[in-house]
Design a protein around this motif. Structure first.
Motif, PDB file in Angstrom:
ATOM      1  N   LEU A 183       0.838  -1.203   0.000  1.00  0.00           N
ATOM      2  CA  LEU A 183       0.000   0.000   0.000  1.00  0.00           C
ATOM      3  C   LEU A 183       0.869   1.249   0.000  1.00  0.00           C
ATOM      4  CD1 LEU A 183      -2.760  -0.706   2.686  1.00  0.00           C
ATOM      5  CD2 LEU A 183      -2.981  -0.903   0.214  1.00  0.00           C
ATOM      6  N   ARG A 184       0.410   2.264  -0.693  1.00  0.00           N
ATOM      7  CA  ARG A 184       1.058   3.572  -0.649  1.00  0.00           C
ATOM      8  C   ARG A 184       0.116   4.524   0.074  1.00  0.00           C
ATOM      9  NH1 ARG A 184       0.750   7.837  -4.178  1.00  0.00           N
ATOM     10  NH2 ARG A 184      -0.227   6.502  -5.772  1.00  0.00           N
ATOM     11  N   LEU A 185       0.581   5.038   1.204  1.00  0.00           N
ATOM     12  CA  LEU A 185      -0.242   5.954   1.990  1.00  0.00           C
ATOM     13  C   LEU A 185      -0.224   7.332   1.339  1.00  0.00           C
ATOM     14  CD1 LEU A 185       0.839   5.004   5.633  1.00  0.00           C
ATOM     15  CD2 LEU A 185      -1.344   4.497   4.527  1.00  0.00           C
ATOM     16  N   LEU A 186      -1.405   7.957   1.256  1.00  0.00           N
ATOM     17  CA  LEU A 186      -1.502   9.272   0.647  1.00  0.00           C
ATOM     18  C   LEU A 186      -1.201  10.384   1.648  1.00  0.00           C
ATOM     19  CD1 LEU A 186      -4.538   8.701  -1.721  1.00  0.00           C
ATOM     20  CD2 LEU A 186      -2.092   8.459  -2.168  1.00  0.00           C
ATOM     21  N   ILE A 187      -1.254  10.063   2.931  1.00  0.00           N
ATOM     22  CA  ILE A 187      -0.655  10.913   3.964  1.00  0.00           C
ATOM     23  C   ILE A 187       0.501  10.082   4.518  1.00  0.00           C
ATOM     24  CG2 ILE A 187      -0.965  12.151   6.137  1.00  0.00           C
ATOM     25  CD1 ILE A 187      -3.939  12.316   5.566  1.00  0.00           C
ATOM     26  N   GLU A 188       1.700  10.382   4.099  1.00  0.00           N
ATOM     27  CA  GLU A 188       2.835   9.524   4.467  1.00  0.00           C
ATOM     28  C   GLU A 188       3.080   9.528   5.972  1.00  0.00           C
ATOM     29  OE1 GLU A 188       6.278  10.484   2.182  1.00  0.00           O
ATOM     30  OE2 GLU A 188       5.270  10.193   0.249  1.00  0.00           O
ATOM     31  N   ASP A 189       2.923  10.684   6.588  1.00  0.00           N
ATOM     32  CA  ASP A 189       3.132  10.797   8.032  1.00  0.00           C
ATOM     33  C   ASP A 189       1.788  10.622   8.750  1.00  0.00           C
ATOM     34  OD1 ASP A 189       4.157  11.294  10.533  1.00  0.00           O
ATOM     35  OD2 ASP A 189       4.454  13.451  10.227  1.00  0.00           O
ATOM     36  N   TYR A 190       1.311   9.387   8.749  1.00  0.00           N
ATOM     37  CA  TYR A 190       0.008   9.013   9.330  1.00  0.00           C
ATOM     38  C   TYR A 190       0.315   7.961  10.398  1.00  0.00           C
ATOM     39  CZ  TYR A 190      -4.969   7.447   9.171  1.00  0.00           C
ATOM     40  OH  TYR A 190      -6.275   7.117   9.465  1.00  0.00           O
ATOM     41  N   PRO A 191       0.605   8.369  11.642  1.00  0.00           N
ATOM     42  CA  PRO A 191       1.128   7.442  12.656  1.00  0.00           C
ATOM     43  C   PRO A 191       0.293   6.183  12.855  1.00  0.00           C
ATOM     44  CG  PRO A 191       1.380   9.685  13.391  1.00  0.00           C
ATOM     45  CD  PRO A 191       0.571   9.761  12.127  1.00  0.00           C
ATOM     46  N   TYR A 192      -1.019   6.324  12.989  1.00  0.00           N
ATOM     47  CA  TYR A 192      -1.868   5.148  13.201  1.00  0.00           C
ATOM     48  C   TYR A 192      -1.726   4.154  12.048  1.00  0.00           C
ATOM     49  CZ  TYR A 192      -6.161   2.382  12.932  1.00  0.00           C
ATOM     50  OH  TYR A 192      -7.066   1.343  12.784  1.00  0.00           O
ATOM     51  N   ALA A 193      -1.712   4.653  10.816  1.00  0.00           N
ATOM     52  CA  ALA A 193      -1.642   3.763   9.659  1.00  0.00           C
ATOM     53  C   ALA A 193      -0.256   3.152   9.516  1.00  0.00           C
ATOM     54  CB  ALA A 193      -2.021   4.532   8.392  1.00  0.00           C
ATOM     55  N   VAL A 194       0.789   3.956   9.674  1.00  0.00           N
ATOM     56  CA  VAL A 194       2.158   3.455   9.498  1.00  0.00           C
ATOM     57  C   VAL A 194       2.472   2.369  10.525  1.00  0.00           C
ATOM     58  CG1 VAL A 194       4.602   4.079   9.588  1.00  0.00           C
ATOM     59  CG2 VAL A 194       2.970   5.609   8.460  1.00  0.00           C
ATOM     60  N   ASP A 195       2.190   2.654  11.799  1.00  0.00           N
ATOM     61  CA  ASP A 195       2.449   1.669  12.852  1.00  0.00           C
ATOM     62  C   ASP A 195       1.489   0.491  12.741  1.00  0.00           C
ATOM     63  OD1 ASP A 195       4.196   3.638  13.600  1.00  0.00           O
ATOM     64  OD2 ASP A 195       3.225   4.100  15.512  1.00  0.00           O
ATOM     65  N   GLY A 196       0.233   0.803  12.446  1.00  0.00           N
ATOM     66  CA  GLY A 196      -0.778  -0.245  12.378  1.00  0.00           C
ATOM     67  C   GLY A 196      -0.513  -1.255  11.291  1.00  0.00           C
ATOM     68  N   LEU A 197      -0.027  -0.813  10.138  1.00  0.00           N
ATOM     69  CA  LEU A 197       0.258  -1.754   9.045  1.00  0.00           C
ATOM     70  C   LEU A 197       1.347  -2.735   9.431  1.00  0.00           C
ATOM     71  CD1 LEU A 197      -0.019   0.599   5.948  1.00  0.00           C
ATOM     72  CD2 LEU A 197      -1.468  -1.383   6.448  1.00  0.00           C
ATOM     73  N   GLU A 198       2.302  -2.285  10.227  1.00  0.00           N
ATOM     74  CA  GLU A 198       3.355  -3.209  10.685  1.00  0.00           C
ATOM     75  C   GLU A 198       2.766  -4.260  11.631  1.00  0.00           C
ATOM     76  OE1 GLU A 198       7.142  -2.671  10.650  1.00  0.00           O
ATOM     77  OE2 GLU A 198       7.309  -0.514  10.319  1.00  0.00           O
ATOM     78  N   ILE A 199       1.894  -3.813  12.539  1.00  0.00           N
ATOM     79  CA  ILE A 199       1.243  -4.760  13.449  1.00  0.00           C
ATOM     80  C   ILE A 199       0.342  -5.702  12.653  1.00  0.00           C
ATOM     81  CG2 ILE A 199      -0.310  -5.010  15.409  1.00  0.00           C
ATOM     82  CD1 ILE A 199       2.292  -3.740  16.226  1.00  0.00           C
ATOM     83  N   TRP A 200      -0.422  -5.162  11.716  1.00  0.00           N
ATOM     84  CA  TRP A 200      -1.310  -5.991  10.897  1.00  0.00           C
ATOM     85  C   TRP A 200      -0.524  -7.076  10.157  1.00  0.00           C
ATOM     86  CZ3 TRP A 200      -6.102  -7.502   9.805  1.00  0.00           C
ATOM     87  CH2 TRP A 200      -6.316  -8.189   8.607  1.00  0.00           C
ATOM     88  N   ASP A 201       0.572  -6.696   9.538  1.00  0.00           N
ATOM     89  CA  ASP A 201       1.365  -7.676   8.787  1.00  0.00           C
ATOM     90  C   ASP A 201       1.929  -8.754   9.704  1.00  0.00           C
ATOM     91  OD1 ASP A 201       0.852  -6.505   6.399  1.00  0.00           O
ATOM     92  OD2 ASP A 201       2.904  -5.893   5.952  1.00  0.00           O
ATOM     93  N   ALA A 202       2.355  -8.357  10.910  1.00  0.00           N
ATOM     94  CA  ALA A 202       2.866  -9.343  11.864  1.00  0.00           C
ATOM     95  C   ALA A 202       1.768 -10.326  12.264  1.00  0.00           C
ATOM     96  CB  ALA A 202       3.426  -8.638  13.099  1.00  0.00           C
ATOM     97  N   ILE A 203       0.562  -9.806  12.516  1.00  0.00           N
ATOM     98  CA  ILE A 203      -0.561 -10.679  12.874  1.00  0.00           C
ATOM     99  C   ILE A 203      -0.879 -11.625  11.729  1.00  0.00           C
ATOM    100  CG2 ILE A 203      -3.054 -10.724  13.321  1.00  0.00           C
ATOM    101  CD1 ILE A 203      -2.674  -8.107  14.899  1.00  0.00           C
ATOM    102  N   LYS A 204      -1.003 -11.096  10.520  1.00  0.00           N
ATOM    103  CA  LYS A 204      -1.404 -11.939   9.401  1.00  0.00           C
ATOM    104  C   LYS A 204      -0.344 -12.990   9.083  1.00  0.00           C
ATOM    105  CE  LYS A 204      -3.497 -11.996   4.850  1.00  0.00           C
ATOM    106  NZ  LYS A 204      -3.939 -11.249   3.657  1.00  0.00           N
ATOM    107  N   SER A 205       0.942 -12.629   9.208  1.00  0.00           N
ATOM    108  CA  SER A 205       2.012 -13.610   8.953  1.00  0.00           C
ATOM    109  C   SER A 205       1.956 -14.741   9.972  1.00  0.00           C
ATOM    110  CB  SER A 205       3.374 -12.915   9.005  1.00  0.00           C
ATOM    111  OG  SER A 205       3.502 -11.985   7.956  1.00  0.00           O
TER     112      SER A 205
END
Length: 864
Positions: free
Chosen positions: A627-649
């Motif tokens: 995914l490419r974030l359209l607000i690059e500095d979006y703390p909830y999304a940036v951190d959340g995507l890392e947590i999401w990927d860890a959960i899904k893996s």
């Protein structure tokens, strides 16, 4: 060492760890009866005193023939079921076992065994005592051909006469239904039948039955205070709750009488968990403390019921409120409440300083902070990209008329630096926080409440070259005075930095935040985490055996959810409860959440899907997480995507251990029954929606489990544990609006010009409601000392599958790496949305935490 030869065979030594019921059982001491607060306090203090000297007595009481156990063979059958061994009784007390937790007791037990018995796979247990006890675990040592066998139990065991069938516990092995040892198949099926019950009768405290019901216990029809029943209808759909089976009210045969809420016994840990200090703190607060505070304030024994200035609000943290001695004496002895109110023996009620004003007392007022909290605050998942202009409504025009926004391009372009609206839209630089459609259908009724005066709001923001959001305009709308069907009457407010226009702009922002606070609490927090997860917890216990791999995967993520939801129905979301008292929609609060639930989509709860749906991200295979974030500095999304990927893996690796093919998913009878019931009963009001996964492929299973885990852990953490850090300063996150923006020529307008702070404070949440709000959100923002965080388990022996344990360890390692990355980002001065201007780093998705209000930590489950 432990193999003891006896006549005709061998003896297997077991260690039984349990906790006797004692006077610290919170279910007993927090029931507030005629004795009131003082009686409760006496119960607590007396309980502590008795417990100190009673440990050995409690342990001794289990000796002899009070508790018996019988092993059940997993390999040898008798009449189609596993062979049942001879009854054995608890033996010697083992007080010094190094692995014991707080208040746990250990006992030895010896079972007769011979070669014709085979390998134990389960056991029966009988409690001959009057009181129940909590069975923690059983360990068998030196079992021939097996070695050590673990049983992780974590269950209350009542007197054997309380059960229609013997209490049974299974070994910690993992089996799909088709792979279950034949000797255990019937036992597995019978236990699930017990947990499902027959759907009739009133549930008793000792029951372990999981069943469904609608939300028909929030109001009090017989007392003249009914509420809309939620669930079971297309007009007011809702997720299911656990069925209690109480008597129906006299005036409404479809509503249940209020009273103690049934929680399946193993969902209510009682005195075993420190988190119950928090849960029952809410109950005590609601039933006892708040009425006392209301009496004190409205009897004018405390200062005015209004705040006079922002300094007056800050005095809650810097000096406190003086309370009459008689009131404080009824509050301070309660341990959790004394900690919250910081009374320290003085007649002062004082709260801890919220994080948002610890560095700067005034940065909350800035437009930068107003915008930043939309992507890094406590409600960061509502803002979306503006893709059409003017913003339109989805409300039915035959009922609500024309609800199209009245904002003009010219108004927007005043502050876009010369960039036209069309260009800003095409370059993904316009965003909107839109609460218009959520509130407008209820606004006439809300504004007829005694003190509420509110708008439905739209806020449009511009993404600047430095990556920071800038508010451009706020639209404040009310229903047409001639009728809702005539459309909206709107006013548009533009940013201003001085003069009366700046005061009006500040008030407009307050109205936006009141909308946001209500939506956050009712939708983002309650509905989208607490309420939607409960049906999954119910169905999991009804259809997935403890031996099932998906049960073992998901069960930690349900811990305490049914319990805290039951408490919420008693004290928080009930008629006249804390939510109705302190948030804008008042008596329509939960009904409003039902209307929003109509548009809930399970698959959109996955973070990547949510970001794409809101237009905050576009799919890009070359970008991190695809995914490419359209607000690059979006703390909830940036951190959340890392947590999401860890959960899904983690879920993908775990699921692949048991489901090598799609056919394995389709052929799993328990799994298919589980999912069918989730859709048709748990979320039955939405059962015909086409977006439900069919549960026919491994990808269906991986996606569904990942969403459940994400929702119960990281999503809940993101919208819960920042409540006090941001909202503890009520002027930053007001929950009520009591008057409209004053019009020129009125007395209110002249007062606003003369004293802007007073005008602001007369518009937002008043003093008593602020005290309620702060008291509750401080409890909700805390972690218990025994909290279990994402990537952790409360017992290392949760499975015997070494590959699963290895994959889980990898998951924990990955989450630790993510923590390091988040910390590094928070220390990067170029990422302004993470801390500026209030200098409050975004830490809500840091996985680990200490006890207390830490503004970080992702528990496994919705436990508060």
């Amino acid at each position: 060492m432990f193999g003891i030869l006896s006549k005709g065979g061998h003896k297997i030594k077991g260690t039984v760890v349990l906790m006797p019921k004692n006077v610290l059982d919170f279910n007993a001491i927090t029931s507030i009866g005629s004795g009131g607060v003082a009686g409760t306090v006496g119960g607590i203090l007396g309980g502590v005193t008795n417990a100190v000297g009673g440990v050995i007595d409690a342990a001794t009481a289990f000796l002899g023939s009070n508790v018996s156990m019988q092993l059940i063979s997993a390999t040898q059958s008798d009449g189609g079921k596993g062979k049942v061994g001879k009854e054995a009784y608890l033996n010697s007390h083992l007080p010094n076992l190094p692995t014991l937790g707080a208040r746990q007791e250990a006992f030895s037990i010896y079972f007769e065994w011979d070669t014709n018995f085979g390998t134990p796979g389960a056991f029966y247990i009988k409690n001959f005592r009057t009181d129940e006890f909590f069975l923690v675990s059983v360990t068998l040592e030196d079992v021939p051909n097996r070695g050590t066998i673990y049983f992780v139990c974590n269950s209350w065991v009542y007197n054997f006469r309380s059960y229609q069938k013997n209490r049974i516990f299974f070994v910690n092995d993992t089996y799909l239904p088709s792979q279950t040892p034949p000797a255990l198949v019937k036992y597995r099926e019978e236990e699930l039948e017990t947990l499902r019950g027959d759907g009739t009768g009133r549930r008793k405290e000792c029951d372990r039955i999981y069943d469904y019901d609608v939300y028909n216990d929030l109001g009090n029809p017989d007392g003249g205070d009914p509420r809309q029943i939620l669930g079971g209808s297309s007009n007011f759909p809702y997720p299911s709750r656990v069925r209690t089976g109480r008597d129906k009210t006299r005036k409404d045969p479809n509503s249940e009488k209020r009273g103690e809420v049934y929680v399946p016994r193993d969902e209510n840990f009682g005195h075993l968990k420190s988190s119950d200090f928090l849960t029952y703190g809410i109950k005590s607060l609601s039933q006892n403390v708040l009425p006392l505070l209301k009496s004190a304030i409205f009897d004018l024994r405390v200062t005015s019921s209004e705040f006079d200035s922002f300094d007056d609000v800050r005095s809650l943290f810097e000096g406190g409120i003086k309370l009459p001695t008689d009131i404080l004496s009824q509050i301070s002895p309660l341990p959790i409440l004394k900690e919250i109110f910081r009374t320290d023996g003085e007649n002062v009620l004082q709260f801890p300083p919220p994080h948002v004003i610890r560095v700067s007392k005034s940065a909350w007022m800035t437009d930068d902070e107003f915008a930043r909290e939309m992507i890094a605050g406590v409600n960061p998942n509502v803002i979306r990209r503006l893709q059409e202009f003017p913003p339109k409504s989805t409300l039915d025009p035959t009922i609500y008329g024309d609800q199209t926004s009245t904002i003009t391009k010219e108004q927007l372009e005043i502050n876009t630096g010369g960039i036209a609206v069309d260009e800003a839209i095409s370059t993904n630089r316009l965003f909107i926080l839109d609460y218009h459609d959520a509130y407008m259908p209820y606004l006439t009724r809300i504004n007829n409440l005694p003190t509420a005066k509110a708008y439905a709001t739209r806020t449009i923001l511009f993404l600047k070259d430095d990556g920071f959001l800038k508010p451009l305009v706020i639209e404040l709308s009310k229903p047409h005075p001639g009728g809702d069907n005539l459309g909206a009457v709107s006013k548009v407010v533009l940013p201003a930095i001085d003069g009366v226009e700046s005061v009006i702009w500040l008030l407009a922002k307050a109205h936006v935040i009141v909308n946001d606070s209500g939506y956050h609490q009712l939708i983002s927090h309650w509905l989208n985490t607490h309420a939607v997860v409960e049906p999954f917890a119910i169905a999991t216990n009804r259809h997935l055996s403890v031996l099932h791999p998906i049960y073992k995967l998901l069960y930690p993520h349900y811990r305490d959810t049914i319990n805290i939801n039951g408490q919420a129905r008693q004290s928080l979301i009930n008629a006249g409860g804390i939510i109705e008292q302190t948030f804008l929609p008042g008596k329509y609060s939960i009904e409003l959440s039902s209307v929003v639930y109509k548009n809930w989509v399970f698959t959109d709860q996955a973070l990547p899907a949510d970001l794409v749906k809101r237009g905050l991200a576009v799919e890009d295979p070359s970008a991190p997480h695809g995914l490419r974030l359209l607000i690059e500095d979006y703390p909830y999304a940036v951190d959340g995507l890392e947590i999401w990927d860890a959960i899904k893996s983690w879920v993908q690796e775990y699921v692949s251990l048991y489901y090598p093919t799609d056919a394995a998913v389709k052929q799993d009878t328990e799994l298919q029954a589980w999912w069918k019931e989730v859709v048709e009963k748990g979320h039955g009001d939405l059962k015909d929606k086409p977006w439900w996964p069919k549960m026919e492929t491994t990808e269906d299973l991986i996606k569904s489990c990942s969403i459940i885990i994400w929702t119960a852990s990281a999503l809940h953490a993101a919208v819960n544990f920042g409540q006090y850090p941001y909202g503890g300063y009520i002027v930053n996150r007001p929950t009520l609006s009591r008057r409209f923006i004053p019009e020129p020529g009125t007395q209110e307008y002249d007062e606003m010009v003369k004293n802007p702070q007073k005008a602001y404070l007369k518009t937002i949440t008043p003093k008593y409601e602020t005290l309620i709000d702060l008291s509750v959100i401080e409890i909700l923002s805390r972690h218990a000392s025994d909290e279990v965080y994402l990537g952790e388990r409360d017992n290392p022996n949760w499975t015997t599958d070494s590959k699963a344990l290895q994959a889980f360890k990898k998951f924990g390692t990955k989450l630790a790496e993510v923590e390091g990355k988040i910390t590094a980002r928070n220390n990067d001065p170029s990422l302004k949305s993470r801390y500026w201007p209030v200098e409050l780093p975004y830490t809500l998705l840091l996985r680990s935490s200490e006890e207390g209000m830490t503004f970080r930590g992702i528990p496994n489950s919705i436990s508060i």
